[in-house]
Scaffold this motif. Structure first.
Motif, PDB file in Angstrom:
ATOM      1  N   TYR A 176       0.838  -1.198   0.000  1.00 17.35           N
ATOM      2  CA  TYR A 176       0.000   0.000   0.000  1.00 17.35           C
ATOM      3  C   TYR A 176       0.874   1.249   0.000  1.00 17.35           C
ATOM      4  O   TYR A 176       1.985   1.256   0.540  1.00 17.35           O
ATOM      5  N   ASN A 177       0.349   2.313  -0.593  1.00 18.34           N
ATOM      6  CA  ASN A 177       1.000   3.613  -0.519  1.00 18.34           C
ATOM      7  C   ASN A 177       0.094   4.551   0.257  1.00 18.34           C
ATOM      8  O   ASN A 177      -1.073   4.732  -0.096  1.00 18.34           O
ATOM      9  N   VAL A 178       0.626   5.117   1.322  1.00 22.61           N
ATOM     10  CA  VAL A 178      -0.131   6.012   2.191  1.00 22.61           C
ATOM     11  C   VAL A 178       0.165   7.444   1.777  1.00 22.61           C
ATOM     12  O   VAL A 178       1.312   7.884   1.800  1.00 22.61           O
ATOM     13  N   ILE A 179      -0.874   8.173   1.391  1.00 25.20           N
ATOM     14  CA  ILE A 179      -0.744   9.575   0.975  1.00 25.20           C
ATOM     15  C   ILE A 179      -1.437  10.402   2.049  1.00 25.20           C
ATOM     16  O   ILE A 179      -2.649  10.284   2.252  1.00 25.20           O
ATOM     17  N   THR A 180      -0.697  11.244   2.727  1.00 24.26           N
ATOM     18  CA  THR A 180      -1.261  11.901   3.895  1.00 24.26           C
ATOM     19  C   THR A 180      -0.675  13.289   4.079  1.00 24.26           C
ATOM     20  O   THR A 180       0.206  13.719   3.330  1.00 24.26           O
ATOM     21  N   MET A 181      -1.148  13.973   5.099  1.00 23.23           N
ATOM     22  CA  MET A 181      -0.868  15.409   5.250  1.00 23.23           C
ATOM     23  C   MET A 181       0.453  15.644   5.981  1.00 23.23           C
ATOM     24  O   MET A 181       0.707  15.055   7.039  1.00 23.23           O
ATOM     25  N   PRO A 182       1.303  16.522   5.431  1.00 22.63           N
ATOM     26  CA  PRO A 182       2.543  16.898   6.115  1.00 22.63           C
ATOM     27  C   PRO A 182       2.286  17.981   7.154  1.00 22.63           C
ATOM     28  O   PRO A 182       1.173  18.510   7.237  1.00 22.63           O
ATOM     29  N   PRO A 183       3.285  18.338   7.961  1.00 19.64           N
ATOM     30  CA  PRO A 183       3.120  19.479   8.867  1.00 19.64           C
ATOM     31  C   PRO A 183       2.741  20.724   8.078  1.00 19.64           C
ATOM     32  O   PRO A 183       3.195  20.902   6.942  1.00 19.64           O
ATOM     33  N   THR A 184       1.783  21.576   8.616  1.00 18.24           N
ATOM     34  CA  THR A 184       1.549  21.754  10.032  1.00 18.24           C
ATOM     35  C   THR A 184       0.604  20.737  10.659  1.00 18.24           C
ATOM     36  O   THR A 184       0.280  20.862  11.846  1.00 18.24           O
TER      37      THR A 184
ATOM     38  N   MET B  57      -5.087  16.690  12.737  1.00 18.19           N
ATOM     39  CA  MET B  57      -5.940  16.253  11.630  1.00 18.19           C
ATOM     40  C   MET B  57      -5.151  15.394  10.642  1.00 18.19           C
ATOM     41  O   MET B  57      -4.000  15.702  10.336  1.00 18.19           O
ATOM     42  N   THR B  58      -5.788  14.321  10.178  1.00 14.19           N
ATOM     43  CA  THR B  58      -5.069  13.316   9.402  1.00 14.19           C
ATOM     44  C   THR B  58      -5.853  12.884   8.160  1.00 14.19           C
ATOM     45  O   THR B  58      -6.175  11.694   7.988  1.00 14.19           O
ATOM     46  N   PRO B  59      -6.201  13.800   7.263  1.00 18.18           N
ATOM     47  CA  PRO B  59      -6.855  13.356   6.018  1.00 18.18           C
ATOM     48  C   PRO B  59      -5.886  12.496   5.220  1.00 18.18           C
ATOM     49  O   PRO B  59      -4.726  12.867   5.019  1.00 18.18           O
ATOM     50  N   THR B  60      -6.357  11.348   4.754  1.00 21.59           N
ATOM     51  CA  THR B  60      -5.447  10.357   4.171  1.00 21.59           C
ATOM     52  C   THR B  60      -6.109   9.634   3.007  1.00 21.59           C
ATOM     53  O   THR B  60      -7.311   9.371   3.025  1.00 21.59           O
ATOM     54  N   ILE B  61      -5.309   9.315   2.008  1.00 24.15           N
ATOM     55  CA  ILE B  61      -5.725   8.491   0.875  1.00 24.15           C
ATOM     56  C   ILE B  61      -4.727   7.346   0.738  1.00 24.15           C
ATOM     57  O   ILE B  61      -3.514   7.552   0.866  1.00 24.15           O
ATOM     58  N   LEU B  62      -5.221   6.144   0.491  1.00 27.62           N
ATOM     59  CA  LEU B  62      -4.347   4.995   0.289  1.00 27.62           C
ATOM     60  C   LEU B  62      -4.499   4.445  -1.120  1.00 27.62           C
ATOM     61  O   LEU B  62      -5.608   4.409  -1.666  1.00 27.62           O
ATOM     62  N   GLU B  63      -3.372   4.035  -1.673  1.00 25.73           N
ATOM     63  CA  GLU B  63      -3.347   3.298  -2.924  1.00 25.73           C
ATOM     64  C   GLU B  63      -2.971   1.849  -2.632  1.00 25.73           C
ATOM     65  O   GLU B  63      -2.202   1.578  -1.701  1.00 25.73           O
ATOM     66  N   LYS B  64      -3.478   0.929  -3.424  1.00 24.79           N
ATOM     67  CA  LYS B  64      -3.069  -0.477  -3.353  1.00 24.79           C
ATOM     68  C   LYS B  64      -2.582  -0.891  -4.732  1.00 24.79           C
ATOM     69  O   LYS B  64      -3.326  -0.777  -5.711  1.00 24.79           O
ATOM     70  N   ASP B  65      -1.339  -1.324  -4.797  1.00 21.38           N
ATOM     71  CA  ASP B  65      -0.746  -1.712  -6.072  1.00 21.38           C
ATOM     72  C   ASP B  65      -0.887  -0.606  -7.116  1.00 21.38           C
ATOM     73  O   ASP B  65      -1.173  -0.842  -8.286  1.00 21.38           O
ATOM     74  N   GLY B  66      -0.727   0.641  -6.654  1.00 18.33           N
ATOM     75  CA  GLY B  66      -0.742   1.790  -7.551  1.00 18.33           C
ATOM     76  C   GLY B  66      -2.107   2.341  -7.892  1.00 18.33           C
ATOM     77  O   GLY B  66      -2.209   3.345  -8.601  1.00 18.33           O
ATOM     78  N   LYS B  67      -3.184   1.727  -7.398  1.00 18.87           N
ATOM     79  CA  LYS B  67      -4.532   2.173  -7.703  1.00 18.87           C
ATOM     80  C   LYS B  67      -5.219   2.717  -6.455  1.00 18.87           C
ATOM     81  O   LYS B  67      -4.917   2.293  -5.339  1.00 18.87           O
ATOM     82  N   LEU B  68      -6.162   3.656  -6.645  1.00 17.47           N
ATOM     83  CA  LEU B  68      -6.905   4.213  -5.522  1.00 17.47           C
ATOM     84  C   LEU B  68      -7.569   3.097  -4.724  1.00 17.47           C
ATOM     85  O   LEU B  68      -8.212   2.201  -5.291  1.00 17.47           O
ATOM     86  N   PHE B  69      -7.415   3.152  -3.398  1.00 20.78           N
ATOM     87  CA  PHE B  69      -7.931   2.083  -2.546  1.00 20.78           C
ATOM     88  C   PHE B  69      -8.861   2.603  -1.453  1.00 20.78           C
ATOM     89  O   PHE B  69      -9.934   2.057  -1.213  1.00 20.78           O
ATOM     90  N   MET B  70      -8.477   3.676  -0.767  1.00 20.81           N
ATOM     91  CA  MET B  70      -9.243   4.129   0.394  1.00 20.81           C
ATOM     92  C   MET B  70      -9.080   5.624   0.595  1.00 20.81           C
ATOM     93  O   MET B  70      -7.994   6.171   0.369  1.00 20.81           O
ATOM     94  N   VAL B  71     -10.155   6.276   1.028  1.00 19.44           N
ATOM     95  CA  VAL B  71     -10.131   7.675   1.456  1.00 19.44           C
ATOM     96  C   VAL B  71     -10.643   7.689   2.888  1.00 19.44           C
ATOM     97  O   VAL B  71     -11.736   7.169   3.160  1.00 19.44           O
TER      98      VAL B  71
END
Length: 602
Positions: A306-314, A485-499
């Motif tokens: 999985y690839n975790v795409i998430t919010m950086p600081p602040t 706050m932790t808005p996050t999107i996950l990819e699985k095998d390069g494809k959109l998986f979870m919001v």
């Protein structure tokens, strides 16, 4: 360029696990076994088989063309209508943000701020920081008395508690860059809700009744959010009552007509600045004019495939989420089982160390050096885990933020949107506490935030959520306060998986963490993962709080025998709003049954 955190190698993962376990092997109680029924619902085998570790049996909403999950049914419907009208995920998200400012005044807002993570269908990702800022006249010790002690309440309620709002600028920036429909079209639904009113839910009515005294005290001679024009009237709101907000409608119309200038300049800016003068707040028209949201590179980090795409600081949420997931990655959570004693022990110890790091290192990257990459690195995480012991709980008094060479020293709302093309938006937005500072801007009709409390008012002093801060998050003019706050999107095998995302103050990061692992490691559906009962540890105070039923008796006994302090809650954790892409390509929208959260799809 996106910041992608290098993955662990399998060898290093194994080494971390072995080193942490030392000569001991994980002890998993066989009595606390769970099985998965044919319907996909987990139960305790050793106890009453009718007792399930879920808040409810709500089933997720499915659709193939679009999905919106938010804190309020009216807002979710607005988002869905925008998608059906040909809008994309960003159009819908902007419309939902403004609609929530009308129908969910406890957290939805134009007087607060937030974070957006956006993934285009082609795979490129972005993050937008529209977090509030300290006013230009703010000072580091503005909430301390002459003896250096915290003056209780000043950073929580009233005019001095408010930072410069970012929500309107954030929505303007998001729409300008990625929107498809016209600006007027995406703002109009919120105007309609404010002008014509909407029927309140039971929770809507209860919330406004609860703050009636504060409304009268902090907003003398105003009648906003009171049922009658007489502030002293004891008449209360009830489910089904119509809430009409004419001044807010006019404010939204100015935003619709002039975009950013409709809020940060002109009539609205004048009204907000005058309100601050009335209550001895610090925000000026100059502060408003100078506010701008910031596009930042999202954090991207691998967890297995999985690839975790998430919010950086602040936001501290993205760094914390990656740290927690990497701490637990070496362990066979799926084999051990959901919320069994060994699973929970590893997760608690991960949470403990992450919150200690948060207090030491994290702040506004425009003001302080934030070693985000180092905090998520394999070498650093390995050093943080060396004092882990299966035999006993780590004492939080012995845990401090780690050492990095060269380093210089509960009310929010979330919504998730996916459109037909697969564009995905994850937004968490807030006033901080419920109804923010309780200040309503006269003539404009919206609540102001109390985000100044998210700064470290004094190093070592807890904020309203019990979080400890340090110099990295000290108050400074025009600085953004740290967020969970932790808005996050996950990819699985390069494809959109979870919001995924949630409100919850200091519990946001751990709720997101558990919700993600529930799906990835424990095979739950998105809605089951949201329904699942949760727990939380935040370093200090040194205790684990948990929803009633989250732990079996066997798990509780095992953890207590190792020195863990457990506290059962009378309330709940999290208000998740998530979307999962199912194997057949359809969307599962999951909204939290703990409140009015609602998913809408088609």
């Amino acid at each position: 360029m996106n910041k992608r955190v290098a993955p662990y190698s399998l060898l290093l993962l194994f080494a971390v696990a072995v080193a942490s376990c030392k000569t001991q092997s994980p002890t998993v109680s066989t009595a606390d076994t769970r099985v998965k029924e044919s319907q996909g619902v987990y139960q305790y085998r050793d106890e009453d088989p009718t007792v399930k570790p879920f808040f409810s049996d709500r089933v997720g909403v499915t659709g193939r063309n679009g999905m919106v999950a938010s804190a309020h049914p009216e807002a979710s419907q607005v988002g869905l209508d925008i998608l059906k009208a040909g809008g994309n995920a960003v159009d819908a998200a902007v419309a939902v943000q403004f609609a929530l400012a009308v129908v969910y005044p406890g957290a939805g807002n134009i007087g607060g701020g937030g974070f957006m993570v956006y993934r285009e269908s082609a795979g490129k990702s972005y993050s937008l920081d529209y977090r509030e800022k300290a006013p230009g006249q703010a000072t580091q010790n503005m909430y301390l008395d002459s003896a250096g002690n915290v003056r209780q309440g000043l950073s929580i309620s009233g005019h001095l508690a408010s930072g410069v709002p970012g929500s309107v600028d954030g929505m303007v920036e998001a729409h300008k860059r990625f929107g498809k429909l016209s600006w007027a079209q995406v703002v109009q639904p919120a105007i309609d809700l404010a002008e014509k009113g909407f029927a309140m839910t039971e929770r809507d009515a209860t919330g406004l009744n609860r703050i009636k005294t504060d409304l009268n005290t902090i907003n003398p001679n105003k009648t906003y959010f009171l049922k009658t024009a007489v502030p002293t009237d004891t008449t209360t709101w009830h489910k089904g009552d119509l809430l009409i907000q004419r001044d807010l409608a006019k404010t939204l119309q100015r935003i619709q007509a002039r975009g950013r200038a409709g809020f940060y300049e002109g009539e609205t800016a004048r009204l907000l600045a005058e309100e601050m003068v009335r209550g001895k707040g610090l925000i000026t028209e100059e502060d408003l004019k100078n506010y701008h949201s910031v596009w930042r590179d999202p954090i991207q980090a691998t967890y297995k495939n999985y690839n975790v795409i998430t919010m950086p600081p602040t936001s501290s949420g993205g760094v914390a989420l990656v740290q927690m997931m990497r701490f637990t990655e070496p362990y066979p959570l799926r084999r051990w089982g959901w919320n069994r004693d060994s699973t929970v022990q590893v997760m608690i110890e991960a949470e403990r160390r992450v919150y200690a790091d948060r207090a030491k290192f994290l702040g506004d990257p425009d003001f302080v050096k934030v070693p985000a990459t180092q905090l998520m690195s394999p070498d650093y995480l390995r050093t943080r885990w060396t004092d882990f012991s299966w035999a006993k709980a780590t004492d939080s008094r012995s845990v401090r933020g780690g050492t990095i060479p060269g380093y210089e020293s509960l009310e929010t709302t979330h919504f998730s949107v996916v459109d037909k093309a697969g564009n995905a938006v994850s937004i968490t937005t807030t006033l901080n506490g419920g109804y923010g500072s309780r200040v309503v801007v006269g003539g404009a009709g919206f609540f102001m935030n109390n985000e100044m409390d998210d700064f470290s008012v004094k190093p070592g002093a807890p904020n309203m959520y019990g979080l400890i801060g340090n110099q990295a998050n000290a108050i400074a003019p025009n600085k953004r306060m740290l967020s969970s706050m932790t808005p996050t999107i996950l990819e699985k095998d390069g494809k959109l998986f979870m919001v995924v995302g949630t409100p919850g103050g200091s519990t946001i990061m751990t709720s997101v963490y558990q919700t993600v692992l529930n799906v990835i490691e424990h095979g739950m559906t998105m809605q089951q993962s949201v329904n699942a009962l949760k727990f939380h540890h935040q370093w200090l105070p040194d205790k684990t709080i948990f929803e009633n039923g989250a732990f079996s008796d066997a798990t509780i006994d095992a953890l207590k025998s190792r020195g863990y302090i457990l506290e059962k809650l009378s309330n709940t954790l999290g208000r998740m709003d998530c979307v999962l892409i199912r194997p057949d390509g359809s969307y599962e929208g999951a909204s939290d049954p703990r409140a009015d959260n609602t998913a809408r799809g088609y």
